[in-house]
Motif scaffolding. Structure first.
Motif, PDB file in Angstrom:
ATOM      1  N   TRP A   1       0.646  -1.279  -0.082  1.00 53.07           N
ATOM      2  CA  TRP A   1      -0.116   0.060  -0.021  1.00 53.07           C
ATOM      3  C   TRP A   1       0.698   1.210   0.215  1.00 53.07           C
ATOM      4  CZ3 TRP A   1      -0.051  -3.745   3.652  1.00 53.07           C
ATOM      5  CH2 TRP A   1       0.437  -3.454   4.881  1.00 53.07           C
TER       6      TRP A   1
ATOM      7  N   PRO B   1     -16.132 -14.651  -1.312  1.00 51.08           N
ATOM      8  CA  PRO B   1     -16.319 -13.530  -0.249  1.00 51.08           C
ATOM      9  C   PRO B   1     -16.752 -14.016   1.262  1.00 51.08           C
ATOM     10  CG  PRO B   1     -18.028 -13.738  -1.951  1.00 51.08           C
ATOM     11  CD  PRO B   1     -17.063 -14.942  -2.215  1.00 51.08           C
TER      12      PRO B   1
ATOM     13  N   TYR C   1     -13.734 -14.237   3.089  1.00 49.97           N
ATOM     14  CA  TYR C   1     -12.563 -12.984   3.064  1.00 49.97           C
ATOM     15  C   TYR C   1     -12.353 -12.035   3.976  1.00 49.97           C
ATOM     16  CZ  TYR C   1      -9.957  -9.243   0.888  1.00 49.97           C
ATOM     17  OH  TYR C   1      -9.204  -8.129   0.768  1.00 49.97           O
TER      18      TYR C   1
ATOM     19  N   SER D   1     -10.113  -8.599   5.640  1.00 52.62           N
ATOM     20  CA  SER D   1      -8.894  -7.878   5.733  1.00 52.62           C
ATOM     21  C   SER D   1      -8.217  -7.804   6.934  1.00 52.62           C
ATOM     22  CB  SER D   1      -9.222  -6.232   5.093  1.00 52.62           C
ATOM     23  OG  SER D   1      -9.591  -6.197   4.062  1.00 52.62           O
ATOM     24  N   ASP D   2      -6.979  -7.492   7.048  1.00 51.21           N
ATOM     25  CA  ASP D   2      -6.303  -7.363   8.343  1.00 51.21           C
ATOM     26  C   ASP D   2      -5.153  -6.271   8.120  1.00 51.21           C
ATOM     27  OD1 ASP D   2      -4.158  -8.794   7.227  1.00 51.21           O
ATOM     28  OD2 ASP D   2      -5.098 -10.936   7.773  1.00 51.21           O
TER      29      ASP D   2
ATOM     30  N   ARG E   1      -3.142  -7.487   5.087  1.00 52.47           N
ATOM     31  CA  ARG E   1      -3.953  -7.572   3.858  1.00 52.47           C
ATOM     32  C   ARG E   1      -5.066  -6.696   3.950  1.00 52.47           C
ATOM     33  NH1 ARG E   1      -7.465 -12.312   4.241  1.00 52.47           N
ATOM     34  NH2 ARG E   1      -5.384 -13.573   3.561  1.00 52.47           N
ATOM     35  N   GLN E   2      -4.478  -5.336   3.177  1.00 46.39           N
ATOM     36  CA  GLN E   2      -5.335  -4.013   3.276  1.00 46.39           C
ATOM     37  C   GLN E   2      -6.283  -3.913   2.122  1.00 46.39           C
ATOM     38  OE1 GLN E   2      -3.079  -0.782   4.980  1.00 46.39           O
ATOM     39  NE2 GLN E   2      -2.373  -1.916   6.795  1.00 46.39           N
ATOM     40  N   HIS E   3      -6.162  -4.671   1.132  1.00 44.64           N
ATOM     41  CA  HIS E   3      -6.768  -4.190  -0.159  1.00 44.64           C
ATOM     42  C   HIS E   3      -8.193  -4.985   0.022  1.00 44.64           C
ATOM     43  CE1 HIS E   3      -4.646  -8.112  -0.846  1.00 44.64           C
ATOM     44  NE2 HIS E   3      -5.639  -8.502  -1.603  1.00 44.64           N
ATOM     45  N   ASP E   4      -9.284  -4.320  -0.740  1.00 50.57           N
ATOM     46  CA  ASP E   4     -10.483  -4.828  -0.878  1.00 50.57           C
ATOM     47  C   ASP E   4     -10.800  -6.144  -1.516  1.00 50.57           C
ATOM     48  OD1 ASP E   4     -10.743  -3.997  -3.179  1.00 50.57           O
ATOM     49  OD2 ASP E   4     -11.989  -2.354  -2.618  1.00 50.57           O
ATOM     50  N   PHE E   5     -12.115  -6.629  -1.611  1.00 50.49           N
ATOM     51  CA  PHE E   5     -12.239  -7.818  -2.041  1.00 50.49           C
ATOM     52  C   PHE E   5     -12.224  -7.782  -3.674  1.00 50.49           C
ATOM     53  CE2 PHE E   5     -15.172 -11.233  -3.699  1.00 50.49           C
ATOM     54  CZ  PHE E   5     -14.589 -12.285  -3.452  1.00 50.49           C
ATOM     55  N   SER E   6     -12.591  -6.580  -4.312  1.00 52.79           N
ATOM     56  CA  SER E   6     -12.643  -6.369  -5.684  1.00 52.79           C
ATOM     57  C   SER E   6     -11.082  -6.461  -6.070  1.00 52.79           C
ATOM     58  CB  SER E   6     -13.190  -5.085  -5.901  1.00 52.79           C
ATOM     59  OG  SER E   6     -12.652  -4.177  -5.529  1.00 52.79           O
TER      60      SER E   6
END
Length: 178
Positions: A55, A124, A127, A129-130, A133-138
């Motif tokens: 990020w 989904p 799924y 985030s943590d 892992r900061q990106h979104d599902f898309s």
């Protein structure tokens, strides 16, 4: 004839699709496993105020992942199944996506893994985030589609794992490997 790389098996696919859980199950069953380079890099960078984070500087992150994946592959046991939560192709694919780096194309004939690659599809319902892992599902879905394409391009045989229990997934992976 069995090649050196035949025992090196990649678990790839969608972020948050269950790769790490599957890796833990395969480890529990006595197989050698290698944790995802990305999570190790994020832990190292955040503990030392680094900037090679997806990020902040995706290219630097991807280059670190390539180097770590090469080292992981080199240090893998020569016998028995060795399962990698992602690997060199995933890192080179990310690097190619952000910097048009040509390493990915060179992997058709070098640094090979077992030809069968197991991919976790977008899921989904599991799924999350943590901090690592900061990106979104898309974004995870787009990454999955890119990886599926790149593994095909490099003449791997991607197997998309069904959305079943981790035990059933581990059984399927081991059965398909023989």
């Amino acid at each position: 004839m069995r090649h050196r790389a035949d025992n090196l098996v990649i678990l790839s696919g969608c972020s948050g699709g269950g790769k790490s859980t599957l890796l833990a199950e395969l480890s529990r069953r006595g197989h050698a496993t290698v944790e995802e380079p990305g999570r190790r890099i994020v832990r190292q960078e955040t503990s030392g105020q680094g900037t090679a984070l997806p990020w902040i500087n995706m290219e630097a992150f991807a280059r670190r992942a390539v180097a770590m994946s090469l080292e992981d592959r080199e240090n893998a046991p020569a016998t028995g199944w060795v399962f990698f939560d992602r690997g060199l192709v995933d890192a080179a694919s990310a690097l190619h996506a952000v910097a048009a780096d040509r390493l990915l194309h060179g992997l058709r004939n070098s640094h090979r893994y077992n030809s069968r690659v197991f991919l976790t599809p977008p899921w989904p319902e599991i799924y999350v985030s943590d901090g690592e892992r900061q990106h979104d599902f898309s974004a995870a879905v787009a990454e999955y589609e890119r990886l599926l394409r790149d593994y095909h391009t490099l003449s791997y045989d991607p197997v998309v794992l069904p959305k079943v229990s981790v035990s059933e997934r581990a059984d399927l992976v081991l059965e398909m490997l023989g």
